[in-house]
Design an enzyme around this catalytic site. Structure first.
Site, PDB file in Angstrom:
ATOM      1  N   SER A  90       0.801  -1.233   0.000  1.00 35.00           N
ATOM      2  CA  SER A  90       0.000   0.000   0.000  1.00 35.00           C
ATOM      3  C   SER A  90       0.833   1.283   0.000  1.00 35.00           C
ATOM      4  O   SER A  90       0.261   2.377  -0.063  1.00 35.00           O
ATOM      5  CB  SER A  90      -0.944   0.008   1.198  1.00 35.00           C
ATOM      6  OG  SER A  90      -2.007  -0.896   1.000  1.00 35.00           O
ATOM      7  N   LYS A  93       0.097   3.804  -2.629  1.00 35.36           N
ATOM      8  CA  LYS A  93      -1.000   4.771  -2.551  1.00 35.36           C
ATOM      9  C   LYS A  93      -0.523   6.217  -2.461  1.00 35.36           C
ATOM     10  O   LYS A  93      -1.311   7.140  -2.700  1.00 35.36           O
ATOM     11  CB  LYS A  93      -1.914   4.425  -1.380  1.00 35.36           C
ATOM     12  CG  LYS A  93      -2.672   3.109  -1.566  1.00 35.36           C
ATOM     13  CD  LYS A  93      -3.622   2.838  -0.405  1.00 35.36           C
ATOM     14  CE  LYS A  93      -4.538   1.643  -0.661  1.00 35.36           C
ATOM     15  NZ  LYS A  93      -3.916   0.365  -0.345  1.00 35.36           N
ATOM     16  N   SER A 146      -6.168   2.698   4.628  1.00 35.49           N
ATOM     17  CA  SER A 146      -5.441   2.052   3.538  1.00 35.49           C
ATOM     18  C   SER A 146      -6.426   1.357   2.593  1.00 35.49           C
ATOM     19  O   SER A 146      -6.183   0.245   2.115  1.00 35.49           O
ATOM     20  CB  SER A 146      -4.417   1.044   4.061  1.00 35.49           C
ATOM     21  OG  SER A 146      -3.473   0.720   3.062  1.00 35.49           O
ATOM     22  N   LYS A 253       2.924   5.979   5.935  1.00 35.89           N
ATOM     23  CA  LYS A 253       2.079   4.924   5.376  1.00 35.89           C
ATOM     24  C   LYS A 253       2.635   3.552   5.749  1.00 35.89           C
ATOM     25  O   LYS A 253       3.838   3.352   5.836  1.00 35.89           O
ATOM     26  CB  LYS A 253       2.026   5.034   3.840  1.00 35.89           C
ATOM     27  CG  LYS A 253       0.947   4.180   3.202  1.00 35.89           C
ATOM     28  CD  LYS A 253      -0.429   4.729   3.423  1.00 35.89           C
ATOM     29  CE  LYS A 253      -1.520   3.804   2.926  1.00 35.89           C
ATOM     30  NZ  LYS A 253      -1.648   2.579   3.764  1.00 35.89           N
TER      31      LYS A 253
END
Length: 314
Positions: A90, A93, A146, A253
């Site tokens: 992720s 992203k 997420s 993140k």
């Protein structure tokens, strides 16, 4: 002579940069940040001068790749296999968010949720087909939950999905990423989808400087999105536990897939210093690895004395 040669090599090969970090106040009503003109893209060259002049300590890092950068001096303080492209989960992203903001033009733009966007488990914001939400609300779900559904909604709701993926790869090239390629907006494992630890630190620095709205969202612990006539209520809560437990943590993140393992992109600020730590493929240890890197980074005081050279007044 050997020490001098190492210093010169570090300067020549890495391009020491000492640009000052710009802090921009976050205004939720301000339109999305305008990316710089192509000719002015900041490629965030990181220097290995510190590594050339200071033995790297044997930190018990579990990650297959790790990278620690002082954003103020742009010096690399610790590294392990920073250039190999790996499944980034992720952490993808971050690029998804930047492209979405570029396309939307405003965080208040309303996006319709396509049915296909709600069919991408396992990490979700909880969107339902036909709901209409703002780009800002989708970004909350993207960074905090997420949400793979939020990523897909952003990639389908502004421009066609195929075009959005092309734009992600174009963005990577234009800002100087050298080991990144995207197949989807969520980071789910896919052949040909990858990023390097170096590129992820680069993206973190770029996002922080040119997309302060996104950096602010990534550093938010939780948010309440009330229900309206066009969507249900949402309560995104940040999966980055460092925001609660690590003094000075500001983002950014987390990620986890079968191929990527546990991943962490962590940013932190103390006493006016700004660090970014990247850990890839460290299932069960990504948070601890990030803490070890950040602690080491804050324990040293790197300074650049060879660049820039003062220019005498004429």
């Amino acid at each position: 002579m050997l020490a001098i040669a190492l210093v010169v090599a570090g300067v020549v090969t890495s391009g020491v940069m000492a640009a000052k970090r710009q802090v921009v106040a976050f205004d939720p009503k301000r339109p999305a940040a305008a990316a710089p003109a192509p000719a002015d893209f900041d490629h965030f060259d990181f220097s290995n001068l510190w590594l050339a002049t200071h033995p790297q300590p044997r930190l018990p890092i579990h990650g297959q790749a790790a990278y620690l950068v002082d954003l103020d001096t742009r010096l690399v303080l610790w590294e392990r296999d920073p250039q190999t492209s790996r499944a980034p989960a992720s952490l993808t992203k971050l690029v998804t968010a930047m492209v979405a903001v570029d396309d939307a033009g405003s965080l208040n733009r309303v996006v319709g949720v396509a049915t296909a966007a709600t069919q991408v488990p396992p990490s979700v914001m909880g969107l339902s087909p036909g709901e209409r939400v703002t780009v800002r609300q989708l970004l909350d779900g993207l960074f905090l939950d997420s949400g793979n559904d939020a990523a897909e909604a952003l990639s389908r709701g502004i421009v066609p999905r195929e075009r959005f993926i092309r734009q992600m790869n174009q963005k990577a090239i234009s800002i100087g990423l050298t080991a990144s390629h995207f197949v989807n907006p969520s980071g789910l494992d896919a052949s040909g989808h990858g990023m390097s630890a170096h590129d992820l630190a680069h993206v973190a620095a770029y996002l922080d400087k040119y997309y302060p709205q996104l950096a602010a969202i990534a550093g938010t612990k939780d948010v309440s999105i009330p229900a309206t006539t066009t969507h249900k209520a949402f309560y995104p809560a940040n999966l980055n536990r460092l925001l609660w437990t690590y003094p000075g943590a500001t983002g950014l993140k987390t990620g986890l897939t079968d191929n990527a393992g546990g991943c962490m992109l962590a940013t932190a600020t103390r006493n006016g210093r700004h660090l970014v730590a990247v850990v890839l493929n460290a299932t069960g240890y990504s948070v601890n690895d990030a803490i070890l890197l950040l602690n080491y980074g804050f324990s040293v005081r790197p300074r650049v004395t060879l660049w820039p050279v003062p220019i005498p007044a004429s």
